[in-house]
Write an enzyme that holds these catalytic residues in place. Structure first.
Site, PDB file in Angstrom:
ATOM      1  N   ASP A   1     -36.014 -40.516  27.957  1.00  0.00           N
ATOM      2  CA  ASP A   1     -34.757 -39.833  27.673  1.00  0.00           C
ATOM      3  C   ASP A   1     -34.720 -38.582  28.566  1.00  0.00           C
ATOM      4  O   ASP A   1     -35.728 -38.202  29.179  1.00  0.00           O
ATOM      5  CB  ASP A   1     -34.642 -39.478  26.187  1.00  0.00           C
ATOM      6  CG  ASP A   1     -33.186 -39.198  25.789  1.00  0.00           C
ATOM      7  OD1 ASP A   1     -32.339 -38.999  26.684  1.00  0.00           O
ATOM      8  OD2 ASP A   1     -32.895 -39.168  24.574  1.00  0.00           O
TER       9      ASP A   1
HETATM   10  C1  BGC Z   1     -29.458 -38.550  25.098  1.00  0.00           C
HETATM   11  C2  BGC Z   1     -29.398 -39.964  25.627  1.00  0.00           C
HETATM   12  C3  BGC Z   1     -28.503 -40.004  26.833  1.00  0.00           C
HETATM   13  C4  BGC Z   1     -29.011 -39.022  27.854  1.00  0.00           C
HETATM   14  C5  BGC Z   1     -28.197 -39.005  29.127  1.00  0.00           C
HETATM   15  C6  BGC Z   1     -29.800 -37.551  26.166  1.00  0.00           C
HETATM   16  O1  BGC Z   1     -29.662 -36.255  25.710  1.00  0.00           O
HETATM   17  O2  BGC Z   1     -30.383 -38.484  24.035  1.00  0.00           O
HETATM   18  O3  BGC Z   1     -28.929 -40.842  24.632  1.00  0.00           O
HETATM   19  O4  BGC Z   1     -28.450 -41.311  27.332  1.00  0.00           O
HETATM   20  O5  BGC Z   1     -28.982 -37.728  27.306  1.00  0.00           O
HETATM   21  O6  BGC Z   1     -26.935 -38.486  28.912  1.00  0.00           O
END
Ligand code: BGC
Length: 845
Positions: free
Chosen positions: A269
């Site tokens: 993530d």
């Molecule tokens: C989120 C993800 C997301 C990523 C990119 C993160 O903060 O937890 O679900 O895909 O950001 O935007």
């Protein structure tokens, strides 16, 4: 020998041989894990990728393992530069779960929780196909979806992004969605692996969860995504049993690779990577969104701290997926957008996922008579800010810029047609009026300039500030009477900023910020003039000046709009009175109520925010024919339940939600969705009510409820929910009969007859639950969902339905493996987890 020129498609075809042939064939993807692992094809692809791998320098390899800044960003979340000289393309990765999140407009589908409420894996496939096609059309290669986490905490910020609280339902839906996305050639990502169930301290919390609970509750949907051939798995922010998910060898290698045979790549993530060598060794293949940790892997290989083979394995996983999806050597043609098809699917799913929670005296659907208006004020009273300003989707990375969005009020008026009278009052004022000059003493300064006195902060429309300029306002605010004031900072044209670019500070506390992607407090509901609206309630004493400051940084190209507004205690009362007066004179009243689910923050309480309970109470007292339409992403408390005959849960229904809402309210279709989450009667009834379970203590959240998540907890502890899992009424009625259960391919085949006994066409989701053997080998819930079928029936129609219960549904995790929970077990069939109509005991062995 490293190649020094760009490869043509033919060069790459030579290098990859069969892989390009496979890639060039339409949609060689997603159909099943079998496709991903089909031995002959898989082996050939791997050999070709190995040949390509041999041409890459160490630096080039590492560049494929971490994100970078996109020189031609389309507003997506992630980017890999690729290795153009070898035909390895740039890769763009975009959110997300309810549609493609880039700067361009895209189809905003209903929130995934609404999709889950359809209990229709085929709709999940079509939902995925819309995003898959649009993602490809908008220049994306990887989608950061589906969200595969289970709803554990009823107030968790991202519940709206999930597929509900039940692992079997989530697994079926996730598999359909992955096939839909990947069938269009976009690589799907199952996220966030694993036990990422709330937002509080999300980047550090340690989820302490026992192995059986992981296997039975939190992992089945991920396993289903892998079986469906998902190309990428995203490692979560949190720790699992003490180890960050992004460097957790048990999860990333033990389970994902060794047991499930996952062939795709694992990426972290965003900023969830905490190390380089330990993470890649544990099984993390890619760091996102930058190379903060993984850029150092090259040096680690050179110095001998990391075996080059570990890097090669990670790169190979990435290349195998790129080859599988036809992205190497020039890629495949991109489709065009098809906004009408997207809108059609969005509407169908919004209709199918709507849940009729209550309908005493069949108040819904509304009749012509309810709508008929005369000059004396009869007709339909529509109340609530989200009736006039559509709440399309939840906040954070799942937010989509919708291709279009009508308000429910306009849709109701349009569908009600001539001769009807549909009037609106906000009931809850979210917008207010500019704070008057009489309450302000302010000075305004442009960046680097001299402060000048300013009467008000109201730079909107023609009065907007020039694009690209930056300003501050400082001074005091003095309220005319003591009370709670909702202070709003409203704006547009701010420079995109992680923490927001237009902010309000009151008494030294940052009270509102506009334009923050995650963790800001902008409302999901814009002002009537289209401004983003943020702020908070502050107690002010009459006559006492409170220091305030506003800062605004404008983006080039768009005028900067900034307004300081307030909703005074007096205005709140007035808005309530207006709503009550409107309802009192109407034949029926509809109150639209909402909550605002978002990434980055859990809800402070399960109650409806902004004094909405008081509005519903007062409107229901003024008009006995009141229905509530909910736009929430998860459960809310309903202290007014007994006084409101009808409640329709529309979730965050996407860009076509208004039309779907009006169609259902006016009887153009019957609701057929079922709750994918339990609604508790009281916050303290939830399985995660003890603080050590949520939000945790000392950075640790103990998953002490074990497998007793969602309805399993309520059933095991005999706690009456407000609305049970699987609940959902219809405008017609269904009878059940003729149950027969037989053993079939290791599981069970459960057949029964469903009859539509009412006078309208309708859809029923018939549910099969399984009881434990006595005694159970391990503590088991009284009932667990084992299968379901969504059937649409004309009035009087009856259908024989067969639901297959898999062997896995008969098993539990014990001593490190799946074992059959054999013995005499009860099969229940019904219309919800608490409305069980048929039962039969079977011997399971
Ligand atoms: C989120 C993800 C997301 C990523 C990119 C993160 O903060 O937890 O679900 O895909 O950001 O935007």
């Amino acid at each position: 020998m490293a190649l020094t020129r760009s490869l043509t498609r033919r060069d790459v075809a030579r290098l990859l041989g069969v892989a390009v042939a496979v890639a060039a064939a339409p949609a060689p993807v997603g159909a099943a894990a079998a496709a991903a692992r089909a031995p002959a094809r898989g082996r050939a692809r791997r050999a070709d990728v190995d040949a390509l791998l041999g041409q890459l320098t160490l630096e080039e390899k590492i560049s494929l393992l971490h994100g970078a800044r996109d020189p031609a960003s389309r507003g997506q979340a992630g980017y890999l530069p690729g290795v153009p000289r070898l035909g390895i393309p740039e890769v763009r990765l975009a959110d997300g779960p309810a549609g493609v999140r880039v700067t361009a407009r895209a189809t905003a589908l209903p929130a995934p929780v609404a999709l889950a409420a359809t209990f229709a894996p085929d709709l999940a496939r079509r939902f995925g196909a819309v995003i898959g096609r649009e993602g490809r059309a908008l220049g994306m290669d990887v989608l950061l979806s589906p969200m595969t986490n289970i709803v554990r905490v009823p107030q968790a910020g991202r519940n709206f992004e999930t597929l509900g609280e039940d692992p079997l339902l989530a697994a079926a839906m996730v598999a359909g969605e992955v096939r839909g996305i990947q069938g269009e050639g976009l690589i799907a990502t199952a996220k966030h692996y694993a036990a990422n169930n709330f937002e509080h301290a999300r980047q550090s919390v340690d989820a302490r969860v026992d192995e059986r609970t992981l296997r039975e509750i939190y992992l089945p949907a991920f396993e289903a995504a892998v079986t469906a051939g998902v190309g990428v798995v995203m490692a979560a922010y949190n720790r699992v049993n003490g180890v960050y998910a992004a460097e957790n060898a048990h999860l990333l290698t033990g389970i994902l690779r060794d047991e499930w045979r996952f062939a795709g790549w694992v990426m972290s993530d965003w900023s969830a990577t905490h190390s380089g060598v330990p993470a890649v060794t544990a099984g993390l293949d890619m760091e996102m969104p930058s190379g903060a940790n993984f850029a150092g892997l090259a040096a680690a290989v050179t110095s001998g701290k990391l075996a080059g083979s570990v890097v090669d394995t990670a790169v190979r996983r990435v290349l195998v997926q790129l080859a599988r999806f036809g992205l190497l050597g020039g890629g495949r043609p991109r489709p065009s957008l098809d906004p009408e098809a997207g809108a059609g699917t969005a509407r169908e799913i919004a209709l199918a996922g709507a849940v009729l929670l209550r309908n005493e005296g069949d108040l819904l659907p509304l009749t012509r008579a309810d709508l008929a208006g005369r000059a004396d004020g009869t007709g339909l009273a529509v109340i609530g800010p989200t009736a006039a300003h559509p709440l399309v989707g939840g906040g954070g990375s799942a937010r989509v810029l919708p291709a279009r969005a009508e308000s429910p009020l306009d849709a109701l008026r349009r569908q009600a047609g001539p001769g009807s009278r549909v009037s609106w009052a906000t009931g809850v004022d979210l917008e207010g009026v500019p704070v008057p000059a009489s309450a302000l003493s302010l000075r305004r300064a442009p960046k680097g300039g001299t402060p000048q006195p300013a009467a008000q902060v109201d730079h909107t429309g023609a009065n907007a500030l020039p694009a690209g300029t930056s300003w501050t306002w400082t001074g005091t605010l003095t309220a005319p009477e003591t009370g709670d004031y909702d202070l709003r900072i409203q704006g547009a044209g701010g420079v995109p900023a992680f923490n927001g670019s237009i902010s309000l500070t009151v008494g030294g506390v940052r009270t509102g910020s506009v334009g923050a992607l995650i963790g800001g407090n902008s409302s999901l509901i814009a002002t009537s003039g289209g401004l983003t609206n943020a702020g908070g309630v502050v107690h002010l004493e009459s006559g006492r000046p409170t220091p305030i400051a506003i800062a605004a940084t404008g983006a080039p190209g768009t005028p900067l709009q900034v307004r300081l507004a307030w909703i005074t205690p007096r205005r709140r009362q007035e808005a309530l009175r207006e709503a009550v007066a409107l309802a009192a004179g109407a034949r029926a009243a509809l109150v639209f109520a909402f909550n605002e689910g978002t990434e980055g923050a859990d809800r402070a309480s399960l109650a409806l925010p902004k004094g909405q309970d008081a509005v519903i109470e007062a409107v229901a007292a003024a008009n006995a024919r009141t229905a509530v339409v909910l736009n929430t992403g998860d459960p809310v408390l309903m202290p007014w339940l007994e006084r409101v005959p009808s409640i329709l849960q529309m979730w965050y229904p996407g860009q076509e939600g208004a039309d779907a809402t009006a169609t259902l309210l006016l009887g153009g279709a019957s609701p057929g969705g079922k709750l994918p989450v339990t609604f508790p009667r009281r916050a303290e009834d939830a399985p995660t009510a003890p603080a050590e379970r949520y939000p945790g203590e000392g950075g640790v959240a103990v998953y002490g409820e074990g497998v007793f998540v969602g309805y399993r907890h309520y059933d095991a502890n005999d706690v009456e929910p407000l609305f049970p899992f699987g609940h959902g009424l219809s405008y017609t009625r269904f009878d059940y009969g003729g149950l027969s259960v037989r053993a079939a391919s290791g599981g069970l085949s459960v057949s029964f007859t469903v009859t539509n006994t009412g006078r309208r066409e309708g859809t029923e989701v018939a549910q099969v639950y399984l009881g434990p053997p006595s005694p159970p080998p391990v503590p088991m819930p009284p009932r667990a969902l084992a299968g379901f079928a969504r059937v649409r029936l004309r009035p009087g129609e009856r259908r024989r339905v067969t639901v297959t219960v898999s062997r896995r549904a008969l098993q539990c995790w014990s001593d490190g493996r799946w074992v059959l929970a054999g013995g005499r077990r009860t099969v229940h069939v019904g219309s919800s987890s608490r409305d069980l109509r048929l039962r039969q005991e079977v011997a399971v062995r």
